[in-house]
Write a protein that holds these residues in place. Structure first.
Motif, PDB file in Angstrom:
ATOM      1  N   TYR A 105     -37.027 -12.031  14.231  1.00  0.00           N
ATOM      2  CA  TYR A 105     -37.216 -11.117  15.359  1.00  0.00           C
ATOM      3  C   TYR A 105     -37.539 -11.856  16.658  1.00  0.00           C
ATOM      4  CZ  TYR A 105     -37.219  -7.332  11.965  1.00  0.00           C
ATOM      5  OH  TYR A 105     -36.867  -6.461  10.977  1.00  0.00           O
ATOM      6  N   GLY A 106     -38.362 -12.896  16.566  1.00  0.00           N
ATOM      7  CA  GLY A 106     -38.693 -13.674  17.766  1.00  0.00           C
ATOM      8  C   GLY A 106     -37.460 -14.343  18.353  1.00  0.00           C
ATOM      9  N   GLY A 107     -36.640 -14.909  17.485  1.00  0.00           N
ATOM     10  CA  GLY A 107     -35.398 -15.536  17.943  1.00  0.00           C
ATOM     11  C   GLY A 107     -34.456 -14.528  18.569  1.00  0.00           C
ATOM     12  N   ALA A 108     -34.371 -13.339  17.967  1.00  0.00           N
ATOM     13  CA  ALA A 108     -33.514 -12.290  18.523  1.00  0.00           C
ATOM     14  C   ALA A 108     -34.018 -11.859  19.898  1.00  0.00           C
ATOM     15  CB  ALA A 108     -33.459 -11.097  17.573  1.00  0.00           C
ATOM     16  N   LEU A 109     -35.333 -11.777  20.049  1.00  0.00           N
ATOM     17  CA  LEU A 109     -35.940 -11.413  21.327  1.00  0.00           C
ATOM     18  C   LEU A 109     -35.645 -12.479  22.380  1.00  0.00           C
ATOM     19  CD1 LEU A 109     -37.791  -9.486  22.910  1.00  0.00           C
ATOM     20  CD2 LEU A 109     -39.729 -10.772  22.008  1.00  0.00           C
ATOM     21  N   ALA A 110     -35.835 -13.744  22.024  1.00  0.00           N
ATOM     22  CA  ALA A 110     -35.564 -14.840  22.959  1.00  0.00           C
ATOM     23  C   ALA A 110     -34.084 -14.855  23.347  1.00  0.00           C
ATOM     24  CB  ALA A 110     -35.971 -16.176  22.347  1.00  0.00           C
ATOM     25  N   LYS A 111     -33.208 -14.716  22.365  1.00  0.00           N
ATOM     26  CA  LYS A 111     -31.765 -14.720  22.631  1.00  0.00           C
ATOM     27  C   LYS A 111     -31.381 -13.579  23.564  1.00  0.00           C
ATOM     28  CE  LYS A 111     -27.244 -14.595  20.319  1.00  0.00           C
ATOM     29  NZ  LYS A 111     -26.608 -14.005  21.461  1.00  0.00           N
ATOM     30  N   ALA A 112     -31.894 -12.387  23.304  1.00  0.00           N
ATOM     31  CA  ALA A 112     -31.570 -11.234  24.158  1.00  0.00           C
ATOM     32  C   ALA A 112     -32.023 -11.467  25.593  1.00  0.00           C
ATOM     33  CB  ALA A 112     -32.201  -9.970  23.596  1.00  0.00           C
ATOM     34  N   ALA A 113     -33.228 -12.003  25.765  1.00  0.00           N
ATOM     35  CA  ALA A 113     -33.741 -12.264  27.118  1.00  0.00           C
ATOM     36  C   ALA A 113     -32.902 -13.329  27.820  1.00  0.00           C
ATOM     37  CB  ALA A 113     -35.201 -12.700  27.045  1.00  0.00           C
ATOM     38  N   LEU A 114     -32.549 -14.382  27.102  1.00  0.00           N
ATOM     39  CA  LEU A 114     -31.751 -15.451  27.702  1.00  0.00           C
ATOM     40  C   LEU A 114     -30.328 -14.992  28.003  1.00  0.00           C
ATOM     41  CD1 LEU A 114     -33.157 -18.302  25.492  1.00  0.00           C
ATOM     42  CD2 LEU A 114     -33.479 -18.089  27.972  1.00  0.00           C
ATOM     43  N   CYS A 153     -43.501 -19.179  27.795  1.00  0.00           N
ATOM     44  CA  CYS A 153     -43.829 -18.948  26.388  1.00  0.00           C
ATOM     45  C   CYS A 153     -43.419 -20.160  25.545  1.00  0.00           C
ATOM     46  CB  CYS A 153     -43.097 -17.706  25.896  1.00  0.00           C
ATOM     47  SG  CYS A 153     -43.231 -17.448  24.123  1.00  0.00           S
ATOM     48  N   PRO A 154     -44.337 -20.731  24.765  1.00  0.00           N
ATOM     49  CA  PRO A 154     -43.996 -21.888  23.928  1.00  0.00           C
ATOM     50  C   PRO A 154     -42.873 -21.587  22.930  1.00  0.00           C
ATOM     51  CG  PRO A 154     -46.377 -21.581  23.992  1.00  0.00           C
ATOM     52  CD  PRO A 154     -45.767 -20.390  24.675  1.00  0.00           C
ATOM     53  N   PHE A 155     -42.817 -20.367  22.412  1.00  0.00           N
ATOM     54  CA  PHE A 155     -41.743 -20.020  21.485  1.00  0.00           C
ATOM     55  C   PHE A 155     -40.394 -20.071  22.184  1.00  0.00           C
ATOM     56  CE2 PHE A 155     -38.772 -17.277  19.340  1.00  0.00           C
ATOM     57  CZ  PHE A 155     -38.922 -17.649  18.015  1.00  0.00           C
ATOM     58  N   VAL A 156     -40.312 -19.518  23.391  1.00  0.00           N
ATOM     59  CA  VAL A 156     -39.048 -19.525  24.142  1.00  0.00           C
ATOM     60  C   VAL A 156     -38.677 -20.948  24.531  1.00  0.00           C
ATOM     61  CG1 VAL A 156     -37.854 -18.706  26.214  1.00  0.00           C
ATOM     62  CG2 VAL A 156     -39.341 -17.154  24.950  1.00  0.00           C
ATOM     63  N   ARG A 157     -39.663 -21.751  24.923  1.00  0.00           N
ATOM     64  CA  ARG A 157     -39.393 -23.171  25.235  1.00  0.00           C
ATOM     65  C   ARG A 157     -38.775 -23.863  24.033  1.00  0.00           C
ATOM     66  NH1 ARG A 157     -44.088 -23.507  28.014  1.00  0.00           N
ATOM     67  NH2 ARG A 157     -45.220 -24.343  26.240  1.00  0.00           N
ATOM     68  N   ALA A 158     -39.362 -23.658  22.854  1.00  0.00           N
ATOM     69  CA  ALA A 158     -38.842 -24.270  21.631  1.00  0.00           C
ATOM     70  C   ALA A 158     -37.455 -23.722  21.290  1.00  0.00           C
ATOM     71  CB  ALA A 158     -39.812 -24.034  20.476  1.00  0.00           C
ATOM     72  N   TYR A 159     -37.240 -22.433  21.528  1.00  0.00           N
ATOM     73  CA  TYR A 159     -35.941 -21.821  21.257  1.00  0.00           C
ATOM     74  C   TYR A 159     -34.862 -22.479  22.118  1.00  0.00           C
ATOM     75  CZ  TYR A 159     -32.377 -18.287  20.411  1.00  0.00           C
ATOM     76  OH  TYR A 159     -31.201 -17.659  20.059  1.00  0.00           O
ATOM     77  N   VAL A 160     -35.157 -22.662  23.396  1.00  0.00           N
ATOM     78  CA  VAL A 160     -34.190 -23.296  24.303  1.00  0.00           C
ATOM     79  C   VAL A 160     -33.929 -24.733  23.862  1.00  0.00           C
ATOM     80  CG1 VAL A 160     -33.775 -24.057  26.679  1.00  0.00           C
ATOM     81  CG2 VAL A 160     -34.722 -21.785  26.250  1.00  0.00           C
ATOM     82  N   LYS A 161     -34.951 -25.413  23.411  1.00  0.00           N
ATOM     83  CA  LYS A 161     -34.771 -26.790  22.941  1.00  0.00           C
ATOM     84  C   LYS A 161     -33.840 -26.827  21.728  1.00  0.00           C
ATOM     85  CE  LYS A 161     -37.458 -30.937  22.218  1.00  0.00           C
ATOM     86  NZ  LYS A 161     -38.792 -31.510  22.172  1.00  0.00           N
ATOM     87  N   ARG A 162     -33.955 -25.845  20.837  1.00  0.00           N
ATOM     88  CA  ARG A 162     -33.101 -25.770  19.646  1.00  0.00           C
ATOM     89  C   ARG A 162     -31.711 -25.216  19.955  1.00  0.00           C
ATOM     90  NH1 ARG A 162     -37.633 -23.228  17.766  1.00  0.00           N
ATOM     91  NH2 ARG A 162     -36.496 -21.274  17.545  1.00  0.00           N
ATOM     92  N   HIS A 163     -31.563 -24.549  21.098  1.00  0.00           N
ATOM     93  CA  HIS A 163     -30.288 -23.934  21.495  1.00  0.00           C
ATOM     94  C   HIS A 163     -29.932 -24.429  22.901  1.00  0.00           C
ATOM     95  CE1 HIS A 163     -31.874 -21.236  18.390  1.00  0.00           C
ATOM     96  NE2 HIS A 163     -30.610 -21.109  18.055  1.00  0.00           N
ATOM     97  N   PRO A 164     -29.435 -25.660  22.999  1.00  0.00           N
ATOM     98  CA  PRO A 164     -29.198 -26.274  24.318  1.00  0.00           C
ATOM     99  C   PRO A 164     -28.179 -25.532  25.182  1.00  0.00           C
ATOM    100  CG  PRO A 164     -28.297 -27.642  22.556  1.00  0.00           C
ATOM    101  CD  PRO A 164     -29.076 -26.543  21.900  1.00  0.00           C
ATOM    102  N   GLU A 165     -27.450 -24.579  24.617  1.00  0.00           N
ATOM    103  CA  GLU A 165     -26.515 -23.800  25.435  1.00  0.00           C
ATOM    104  C   GLU A 165     -27.249 -22.970  26.490  1.00  0.00           C
ATOM    105  OE1 GLU A 165     -27.052 -21.325  21.579  1.00  0.00           O
ATOM    106  OE2 GLU A 165     -27.058 -23.423  22.154  1.00  0.00           O
ATOM    107  N   TYR A 166     -28.564 -22.818  26.337  1.00  0.00           N
ATOM    108  CA  TYR A 166     -29.360 -22.077  27.318  1.00  0.00           C
ATOM    109  C   TYR A 166     -30.080 -22.989  28.315  1.00  0.00           C
ATOM    110  CZ  TYR A 166     -28.641 -18.008  24.346  1.00  0.00           C
ATOM    111  OH  TYR A 166     -28.075 -16.979  23.626  1.00  0.00           O
ATOM    112  N   ALA A 167     -30.011 -24.287  28.119  1.00  0.00           N
ATOM    113  CA  ALA A 167     -30.768 -25.229  28.957  1.00  0.00           C
ATOM    114  C   ALA A 167     -30.420 -25.113  30.437  1.00  0.00           C
ATOM    115  CB  ALA A 167     -30.558 -26.659  28.466  1.00  0.00           C
ATOM    116  N   ALA A 168     -29.184 -24.786  30.761  1.00  0.00           N
ATOM    117  CA  ALA A 168     -28.773 -24.682  32.166  1.00  0.00           C
ATOM    118  C   ALA A 168     -29.478 -23.539  32.894  1.00  0.00           C
ATOM    119  CB  ALA A 168     -27.257 -24.505  32.258  1.00  0.00           C
TER     120      ALA A 168
END
Length: 67
Positions: A17-26, A40-55
């Motif tokens: 659910y957290g990943g789905a929330l982060a993905k939807a927001a991004l 949010c540390p969770f969102v920071r970590a999510y972006v690190k694991r999903h570099p397609e959002y780094a930009a």
């Protein structure tokens, strides 16, 4: 857009659910051409694991290397 905090009830942690929330927001930020500050540390970590959002990142968090 500052993503300040994500929270999932304890009984739902680890179910994606957290990943789905982060993905939807991004995805929303990308569609609206918004910059993201992943406070949010969770969102920071999510972006690190999903570099397609780094930009999208503008502030604390991983950034794409300059070319």
């Amino acid at each position: 857009m500052d993503l300040l905090h994500t929270e999932v009830p304890p009984e739902h942690e680890g179910q994606g659910y957290g990943g789905a929330l982060a993905k939807a927001a991004l995805d929303y930020a990308r569609a609206e051409k918004l910059r993201v500050i992943p406070t949010c540390p969770f969102v920071r970590a999510y972006v690190k694991r999903h570099p397609e959002y780094a930009a999208l990142v503008d502030g604390p968090g991983p950034k794409q290397p300059s070319s």
